[in-house]
Design a protein around this motif. Structure first.
Motif, PDB file in Angstrom:
ATOM      1  N   UNK A  42     -61.198  -4.862 -28.947  1.00  7.00           N
ATOM      2  CA  UNK A  42     -61.935  -4.983 -27.688  1.00  7.00           C
ATOM      3  C   UNK A  42     -62.224  -6.428 -27.298  1.00  7.00           C
ATOM      4  N   UNK A  43     -61.482  -7.348 -27.886  1.00  9.78           N
ATOM      5  CA  UNK A  43     -61.777  -8.759 -27.609  1.00  9.78           C
ATOM      6  C   UNK A  43     -61.145  -9.263 -26.317  1.00  9.78           C
ATOM      7  N   UNK A  44     -59.928  -8.801 -26.023  1.00 11.05           N
ATOM      8  CA  UNK A  44     -59.164  -9.412 -24.934  1.00 11.05           C
ATOM      9  C   UNK A  44     -59.566  -8.850 -23.571  1.00 11.05           C
ATOM     10  N   UNK A  45     -59.145  -9.540 -22.512  1.00 17.13           N
ATOM     11  CA  UNK A  45     -59.561  -9.170 -21.158  1.00 17.13           C
ATOM     12  C   UNK A  45     -58.698  -8.081 -20.539  1.00 17.13           C
ATOM     13  N   UNK A  46     -57.487  -7.903 -21.029  1.00 18.38           N
ATOM     14  CA  UNK A  46     -56.639  -6.925 -20.357  1.00 18.38           C
ATOM     15  C   UNK A  46     -55.838  -6.105 -21.347  1.00 18.38           C
ATOM     16  N   UNK A  47     -55.637  -4.858 -20.984  1.00 21.86           N
ATOM     17  CA  UNK A  47     -54.864  -3.944 -21.808  1.00 21.86           C
ATOM     18  C   UNK A  47     -53.439  -4.454 -22.014  1.00 21.86           C
ATOM     19  N   UNK A  48     -52.855  -4.989 -20.952  1.00 21.51           N
ATOM     20  CA  UNK A  48     -51.486  -5.486 -21.072  1.00 21.51           C
ATOM     21  C   UNK A  48     -51.385  -6.595 -22.120  1.00 21.51           C
ATOM     22  N   UNK A  49     -52.312  -7.531 -22.021  1.00 19.34           N
ATOM     23  CA  UNK A  49     -52.294  -8.633 -22.987  1.00 19.34           C
ATOM     24  C   UNK A  49     -52.415  -8.062 -24.405  1.00 19.34           C
ATOM     25  N   UNK A  50     -53.350  -7.140 -24.590  1.00 19.41           N
ATOM     26  CA  UNK A  50     -53.551  -6.526 -25.912  1.00 19.41           C
ATOM     27  C   UNK A  50     -52.278  -5.846 -26.403  1.00 19.41           C
ATOM     28  N   UNK A  51     -51.744  -4.984 -25.549  1.00 17.21           N
ATOM     29  CA  UNK A  51     -50.618  -4.172 -26.018  1.00 17.21           C
ATOM     30  C   UNK A  51     -49.349  -4.991 -26.221  1.00 17.21           C
ATOM     31  N   UNK A  52     -49.191  -6.088 -25.455  1.00 11.92           N
ATOM     32  CA  UNK A  52     -47.987  -6.899 -25.641  1.00 11.92           C
ATOM     33  C   UNK A  52     -48.053  -7.692 -26.951  1.00 11.92           C
ATOM     34  N   UNK A  53     -49.258  -8.039 -27.407  1.00 12.47           N
ATOM     35  CA  UNK A  53     -49.383  -8.798 -28.654  1.00 12.47           C
ATOM     36  C   UNK A  53     -49.566  -7.904 -29.875  1.00 12.47           C
ATOM     37  N   UNK A  54     -50.251  -6.763 -29.676  1.00 10.35           N
ATOM     38  CA  UNK A  54     -50.565  -5.945 -30.852  1.00 10.35           C
ATOM     39  C   UNK A  54     -49.594  -4.789 -31.039  1.00 10.35           C
ATOM     40  N   UNK A  87     -49.286  -1.836 -30.017  1.00  8.77           N
ATOM     41  CA  UNK A  87     -49.777  -0.463 -30.152  1.00  8.77           C
ATOM     42  C   UNK A  87     -50.326  -0.032 -28.793  1.00  8.77           C
ATOM     43  N   UNK A  88     -50.355   1.264 -28.575  1.00  9.18           N
ATOM     44  CA  UNK A  88     -51.007   1.792 -27.379  1.00  9.18           C
ATOM     45  C   UNK A  88     -52.497   1.845 -27.672  1.00  9.18           C
ATOM     46  N   UNK A  89     -53.302   1.276 -26.789  1.00  5.53           N
ATOM     47  CA  UNK A  89     -54.734   1.207 -27.062  1.00  5.53           C
ATOM     48  C   UNK A  89     -55.365   2.586 -26.842  1.00  5.53           C
ATOM     49  N   UNK A  90     -56.123   3.087 -27.819  1.00  5.46           N
ATOM     50  CA  UNK A  90     -56.652   4.448 -27.686  1.00  5.46           C
ATOM     51  C   UNK A  90     -57.866   4.560 -26.746  1.00  5.46           C
ATOM     52  N   UNK A  91     -58.463   3.459 -26.350  1.00  5.23           N
ATOM     53  CA  UNK A  91     -59.648   3.535 -25.484  1.00  5.23           C
ATOM     54  C   UNK A  91     -59.627   2.364 -24.495  1.00  5.23           C
ATOM     55  N   UNK A  92     -58.617   2.370 -23.642  1.00  2.27           N
ATOM     56  CA  UNK A  92     -58.399   1.201 -22.784  1.00  2.27           C
ATOM     57  C   UNK A  92     -59.525   0.950 -21.780  1.00  2.27           C
ATOM     58  N   UNK A  93     -60.335   1.974 -21.486  1.00  2.00           N
ATOM     59  CA  UNK A  93     -61.417   1.771 -20.513  1.00  2.00           C
ATOM     60  C   UNK A  93     -62.346   0.624 -20.872  1.00  2.00           C
ATOM     61  N   UNK A  94     -62.505   0.421 -22.165  1.00  2.00           N
ATOM     62  CA  UNK A  94     -63.481  -0.585 -22.570  1.00  2.00           C
ATOM     63  C   UNK A  94     -62.887  -1.993 -22.684  1.00  2.00           C
ATOM     64  N   UNK A  95     -61.592  -2.102 -22.541  1.00  2.00           N
ATOM     65  CA  UNK A  95     -60.992  -3.447 -22.590  1.00  2.00           C
ATOM     66  C   UNK A  95     -61.420  -4.228 -21.345  1.00  2.00           C
ATOM     67  N   UNK A  96     -61.856  -5.433 -21.569  1.00  2.00           N
ATOM     68  CA  UNK A  96     -62.323  -6.249 -20.463  1.00  2.00           C
ATOM     69  C   UNK A  96     -63.748  -5.926 -20.045  1.00  2.00           C
ATOM     70  N   UNK A  97     -64.342  -4.925 -20.677  1.00  2.00           N
ATOM     71  CA  UNK A  97     -65.737  -4.569 -20.352  1.00  2.00           C
ATOM     72  C   UNK A  97     -66.587  -4.558 -21.612  1.00  2.00           C
ATOM     73  N   UNK A  98     -66.196  -5.348 -22.580  1.00  2.00           N
ATOM     74  CA  UNK A  98     -66.919  -5.369 -23.846  1.00  2.00           C
ATOM     75  C   UNK A  98     -67.417  -6.784 -24.103  1.00  2.00           C
ATOM     76  N   UNK A  99     -68.654  -6.868 -24.563  1.00  2.00           N
ATOM     77  CA  UNK A  99     -69.231  -8.185 -24.856  1.00  2.00           C
ATOM     78  C   UNK A  99     -68.463  -8.836 -25.997  1.00  2.00           C
ATOM     79  N   UNK A 100     -68.080 -10.105 -25.819  1.00  2.00           N
ATOM     80  CA  UNK A 100     -67.450 -10.883 -26.887  1.00  2.00           C
ATOM     81  C   UNK A 100     -68.573 -11.500 -27.709  1.00  2.00           C
ATOM     82  N   UNK A 101     -68.536 -11.236 -29.006  1.00  2.00           N
ATOM     83  CA  UNK A 101     -69.697 -11.535 -29.846  1.00  2.00           C
ATOM     84  C   UNK A 101     -69.903 -12.986 -30.207  1.00  2.00           C
TER      85      UNK A 101
END
Lengths: 340, 340, 340, 340
Positions: free
Chosen positions: A103-115, A117-131
């Motif tokens: 949940x660190x990155x701002x966009x699902x595309x960025x996440x999925x292109x680097x990791x 994997x298909x993200x199982x809970x994409x709604x929270x990507x870009x809407x999660x506090x970075x710690x």
């Protein structure tokens, strides 16, 4: 007040470090710890340093029951696996600090292109506090879910972000040469991190392809509002803990020496209220911050470049210490509680 | 044939490494070793690893008598101090391999501005063979004096010079981030290199001011005929031996991936006849070359940059191994004699 | 003469050390190397330090074909597995140096009670040369099969056996406290030997139950003709290589100081013709013998006891160096060939 | 309540560890720190890990003024030098915890024969509380002067004393084989503790002549009321911190296995109320207690012997942690305050 903490994935080094640090926390206490392979055994049989310190039996993960017993869960699972568990824990009503990159990155595309994997809970990507409370304290305070930062990104974002924000450095020419202790590679049985493979040796790895590069770029952008391009090279260093990042940037104006002074001033102003960030005059060594949540950073001119040097403990401020700092913010405690 | 070798400044780590390596050399033999502080004691009492291996009493330095007994002298004194002794030894008729920086650079001005001493024998500056047989074998073969290269420069010049020569990289934008084992700091009693100061820690030092920066620039220029500018940052790494240099350059044309292939081809062609230089596909670790005179180097694309990675043993190819390689060339032996 | 060497089980640390040491052997050469899991790949892809040094493709083990091509096979398989392969190789007509414990002990019962396996070739137990040329040179010279000694036993038998032989010490009260580098634990993926588990830590293991205890007792008995009882405790020490054994014995007569002098004299006489054994006055450190086939030993009085201290390199004299020494003896070469 | 702490000899590793540990102590605070060579500089310039943690200027030692400002002084001077300073501090009215050996032993003769100096304040020898609250809590609570225990003795006395007290072991046949991290050798510029001398190496030192041998014998006698004879061998181990003592004893009756169970029972009973002492079933490693004030100990049968294994952190329970534990007792705080 007492904070009941759950620990998911307790057998790794970040889990052990959470346990080590919370042992001296005045109000938070681990009430449950899970581990797939070692369920049923005591946590001290996996981590003998906890003998006489933490008396808990490792359990299978059951999100419902864990959520009931815990005010907050520290989730130390690998990326991909983590997102599903985090989802279940949040839905079951507890708050979560997630150590994975899910949940660190701002966009699902960025996440999925680097990791990959298909993200199982994409709604929270870009809407999660970075710690990183130094920049996101308000979001963290109210968050049900906090994405705990990556270790390398912590050592790069903290020195870089204020300089990008203030326009001091060229955003298109940033080189981050990072050196990490071996604990960053985790606690699983692999030949590559055997003592005799890594001792008396330093090597670069994942050159041009490490997943913390987009995290650095993405977060500096989120904080400073400006795109940056980063060349990032991690190195495996023969020590248990610590990250030293040597960062090469170009000043946008003036000579490097004058610019170096501005860098120090900018850091000192920006981090004046941040108890863990210490701009220093000396060249920091990882040993200077080992075992602590502190960050030491400095700058030198070298030719027409600025060289930023930043030292953290990858397991503390780079992982478990940051998680406890985040927990303190989430529960309205002083940020430093249990961390001095 | 038998080569009688003198060892001046035998109590340091480079002196010990010369002794260790020559123990398996078929034709060269240490016949005398000097040391100021420990004269009169056996070399094995200073270096217990030589017990049963080398039976010699350390002597005060007497250039005349040493020159008489030795075909070649390895001079392991610090810069400044070395030049005078080298002068006396040469004048007394022996050949010298000088481990110091005193005769490496091309100009007296460059030397004196970086080393802050008046050079005692300026005539030989710019007229001394630089002890890198991969580029200066002919000069070395005939030389009475060879300037043994610096450890960091070896790890930077070898990967860089052929690329500058062939015009593959931008000569104005070169960053050398080097990581060295602690033996590079020498064997004198200093708090900074105590075990407990350097173990479990990595740190940068001499940022923007290390004397090996001008040596890299000067020698790449001498070899390739083109000026280069280098930003150089050395790091102290918790290991006995080894240097890993991570070098960031820009390709002059094309994308980084295509350029990376050209780099590998260029190295393979240039170093085809060089027994110690091994371009490799894997990312080299210092452990892969520890205790040997070998050099492993590779290249990766990272964004729009090329990342060159080069591993050497700082005491072997970075000092004493190179000296023996030079000695072999000086005495018309196969370059690899005693070094495989 | 040229000796064709086969290497079975080439992916471990002893296999790598054989390759490293034979690289400078004038007459022996590895002609084939086998490895189950990595068959088909180059040996340098498993051991990157062999890049440019040894160009071989790892093969599946085929005893017949291997025996045809090799004058001698170094068999680096674990106990139990080794005996069968050794049998097949011998039957196929080659000579074998076996690194396992399968043929070291004097009796099948002793072997089976400690190793908990049924021995596949019991005929050869008690009839195999123990690969310690300091005591068994004649048997080794003629042997088709040599049982290469265990690492800990080497560090204990060499100092103890001459003292038992000469009646200097009480045979019923011997304590061997040994400290080994991590390479002794082998190169397989286990959590216990990860860098972060063993670095910055020392621990005892297998207290009262290590299989090298009966080997020490059995071989001292075989050499000296007298039964001995040994209490043996191995320790895992944070270093790549080396064994230091601190051995507590009681003198049979006289005070400890006088007895200590007799011990030194006894060793000096007994080992006068043994090029690798060096009785020393200083207290040996493992670093003094690292990377070499040498053994340093000394003695001190401590109260009414004698403290024997013996340092070896567990991978060299404790394994692969001894194997090459044995090979030299088997092929009538000078014992030190390729080992200085 | 607030405890004002003075730190004398602040530039060594024990001084740094006091500062590190007190940083998280709720009521004690360092108000003054002295150092001869570095007076006038900030403590953080000597110990960069204290940057942002402890803001103090190092001073020359002035016993009068220090005593006025401090409730207690931690004196980290070497033996001999310490006694005089301790005398002056006590006379000036403050309480002192002395890290040196000057007041640990029971008799002046014993002290002077081992330390080869004339004791400057012999009146207090044999009348000073030994700072091991597990045995001397009452004396410590009332003491103006506490002799902080030696590091090796702590690791030997704690396992041994209850067994001697209960008559379980033969008092005439005790062997203590101890392995210490390099910090035990102190923070002064010596070649012997340079990184490259001690890394990748283990060695015995002071065999039969180390001053901690009489301390172990003397204190076990004082605690248990019975004389003991100890053979003690310390080893220098390549790690920053930690002591592992492997102790060989003989049970007075029954077989070793039964006796081993009695040993565990005896320890568990004796140390039931001692928060830092943890008898464990596993074989302790120094890493299990690193950075903590805890002690892990276990026992195994080995032949007819018992092998006791005890792990401490030499800088914590072996020095500065014990000092803080003592301070807590002296000021009626819970023993564990600031140490969990």
């Amino acid at each position: 007040m007492s904070i009941a903490v759950g620990l998911v994935g307790a057998t790794g080094y970040t889990g052990l470090e959470v346990a080590r640090l919370l042992a001296s926390h005045p109000t938070a206490k681990i009430v449950a710890a899970t581990a797939r392979a070692d369920a049923g055994t005591s946590i001290a049989s996996v981590h003998p340093s906890l003998a006489g310190v933490l008396d808990l039996t490792l359990q299978e993960l059951d999100a419902e029951s864990l959520a009931k017993r815990c005010d907050v869960v520290m989730c130390c699972l690998p990326h991909g696996a983590s997102a599903e568990t985090v989802h279940d824990l949040i839905k079951a009503g507890t708050r979560v600090i997630d150590f994975s990159a899910d949940f660190r990155l701002s966009s699902r595309d960025l996440y999925e292109s680097w990791y990959k994997v298909v993200h199982p809970w994409p709604d929270r990507i870009g809407k999660t506090a970075y710690g990183m409370p130094e920049f996101f304290a308000k979001e963290i305070a109210d968050a049900d879910l906090v994405a705990n930062p990556g270790c390398y990104p912590t050592s790069a974002i903290l020195p870089l972000a204020p300089l990008v924000q203030s326009g001091l450095i060229d955003t298109g020419d940033i080189i981050v040469d990072s050196k990490s202790g071996v604990s960053g590679a985790g606690r699983s049985a692999k030949i590559g991190t055997l003592y005799c493979e890594t001792n008396e040796s330093i090597s670069a790895y994942s050159v041009g392809s490490h997943r913390h590069q987009p995290e650095i770029e993405d977060l500096v952008h989120r904080i400073a509002g400006t795109s940056v391009r980063v060349v990032f090279t991690p190195h495996l260093t023969p020590m248990d803990r610590g990250i030293l990042s040597t960062i090469y940037v170009r000043p946008t104006s003036g000579d490097a020496k004058t610019s170096a002074e501005q860098v120090m001033r900018t850091w000192r102003e920006r981090y004046a209220g941040c108890p863990f960030i210490t701009p220093v005059d000396h060249l920091p060594a990882t040993k200077h911050v080992a075992g602590t949540n502190r960050v030491q950073m400095t700058v030198r001119a070298s030719g027409d470049r600025l060289v930023l040097v930043c030292a953290i403990d990858n397991l503390a401020k780079g992982a478990s210490g940051a998680a406890i700092q985040n927990m303190n913010v989430m529960f309205s405690l002083d940020e430093t509680t249990g961390l001095t």
